[in-house]
Design an enzyme around this catalytic site. Sequence first.
Site, short mmCIF file in Angstrom:
data_model
loop_
_atom_site.label_atom_id
_atom_site.label_comp_id
_atom_site.label_asym_id
_atom_site.label_seq_id
_atom_site.Cartn_x
_atom_site.Cartn_y
_atom_site.Cartn_z
N TYR A 94 58.84 -1.56 67.77
CA TYR A 94 58.60 -0.40 68.63
C TYR A 94 58.83 -0.78 70.08
O TYR A 94 58.47 -1.90 70.50
CB TYR A 94 57.16 0.10 68.51
N TYR A 144 58.08 -3.31 59.19
CA TYR A 144 57.51 -4.27 60.15
C TYR A 144 56.17 -4.81 59.67
O TYR A 144 55.48 -4.17 58.89
CB TYR A 144 57.38 -3.63 61.54
N ARG A 158 54.55 -2.83 56.70
CA ARG A 158 54.64 -1.38 56.58
C ARG A 158 56.03 -1.00 56.06
O ARG A 158 57.04 -1.49 56.58
CB ARG A 158 54.48 -0.69 57.95
N HIS A 196 59.24 3.96 58.13
CA HIS A 196 58.67 5.30 58.25
C HIS A 196 58.98 5.87 59.61
O HIS A 196 59.24 5.13 60.56
CB HIS A 196 57.15 5.27 58.02
N HIS A 251 57.09 8.52 62.33
CA HIS A 251 55.88 9.29 62.63
C HIS A 251 56.27 10.70 63.05
O HIS A 251 57.20 10.88 63.85
CB HIS A 251 55.10 8.63 63.77
FE LIG Z 1 54.58 3.01 62.60
#
Ligand SMILES: [Fe+2]
Lengths: 246, 188
Positions: free
Chosen positions: A113, A152, A162, A165, A167
């Site tokens: 991110y 990640y 994870r 995905h 959000h």
């Molecule tokens: Fe996330």
Amino acid sequence: MTPDQNAIDAEMAAVRPDGGIHPRRGYGPYRSSALRHPRQPLVVVEDPESVELTGPVFGVSDVTDLDADLTRRHLGEPLGERITVSGRVLDREGRPVTGQLVEIWQANASGRYAHQRDQHPAPLDPNFSGVGRCLTDDRGGYRFTTVKPGAYPWRNHRNAWRPAHIHFSLFGRAFAQRLVTQMYFPGDPLHAHDPILRSVTDGSARDRLVASYVHELSEPEVSLGYRWDIVLDGPSATWAEKGEPR
Amino acid sequence: MSTPSQTVGPFYGYALPFAKGGEIAPAGDPRTITVHGVVRDGNGSPVPDALLEFWQSAPDGSRTGAPGSLRRDPADGAVLGRDGVAFTGFGRVATDADGRYAVRTLPPPADAPYLAVVLFARGLLHHLHTRAYLADQEGDALLAALPEDRRATLIARQEREGVYGFDIRIQGRAAEETVFLEFHRPRG
Ligand SMILES: [Fe+2]
């Protein structure tokens, strides 16, 4: 001792589905939920004059045309597999939610991110911020062009990952229909091991968080197409009849 | 069938908060009040990565809101924020490293004397609704139905003229934990 994936998988398998569509807020395998869920029962409000039966509105001044294309926000092109994600936002009666704000955010193709608290040592991409917005059209439709996010690691347990995905944040006609959720990609082997996805204990409800690959939505030489429809909660049938235009 | 909720997670920072998200009141309106507080977890520790949203009636009682909360610059896409004219009724703020938030708004009207509040946070799998009442309201159906110690969690304390404190405790004993709400289809 920090549990490993096998221990978390066993914890998740031991949770009995409670029949609810939404996650139970206190879900043991997701460790961060322990101190961040209420213990007292929620108080039910049935007052038809509640402010929460109306909600904020957004308009063309709140988005720009480029906001829905996450690959065109910088001077250069981001790395990664180009995709489109499109679908409709509907209420529980199947009616479109029109003119409302859809916001998304995601990791880049490497699973990082653009956020200074993300310390995953995967590369940042100077051509990708991972943020998008649009308003739903008169059929409730939305469409984003982006790159497929990477998986990640996180620190819920040892070697926790994870699944990829995106959000999503959604507004309905009423504040009580507000929804923040995550969209997943089909066929990801990490789904079985992720305590956030599996906090939705009902299998068919969980499946509704996974987009479909739709070949007709793929564009030749350009991008792969995914479709994901979103259904907002809330006793909207009664409310909408009260004359709210949206 | 509805789409399930998932946590907002820790990395919404570039996506959801926007400049002047807590400035709900039009610029310079003399009626402006400040509502502020701390979000705390089950240990009483501040929650530094919560996101709060607010929605309320305008002082004249209208509930239609207005677009323009996150008005954009058409040239470079930057968020200009509110134009200071329209009352959009909507606010969005993230808590800071001390778990604090603040919004400046106009007082809600007597027939709906509260700010509707939604709380999102990492660790919270499904957002929570609550309300900040600016005074203990005789005759409010929700407040009247709550035991006294629970009712107190929904009532902001007036700290001085125009400044109200409203803390949110996600988890705690009955007298500490904020009352959270769910909305059902009205009967009948
Ligand atoms: Fe996330």
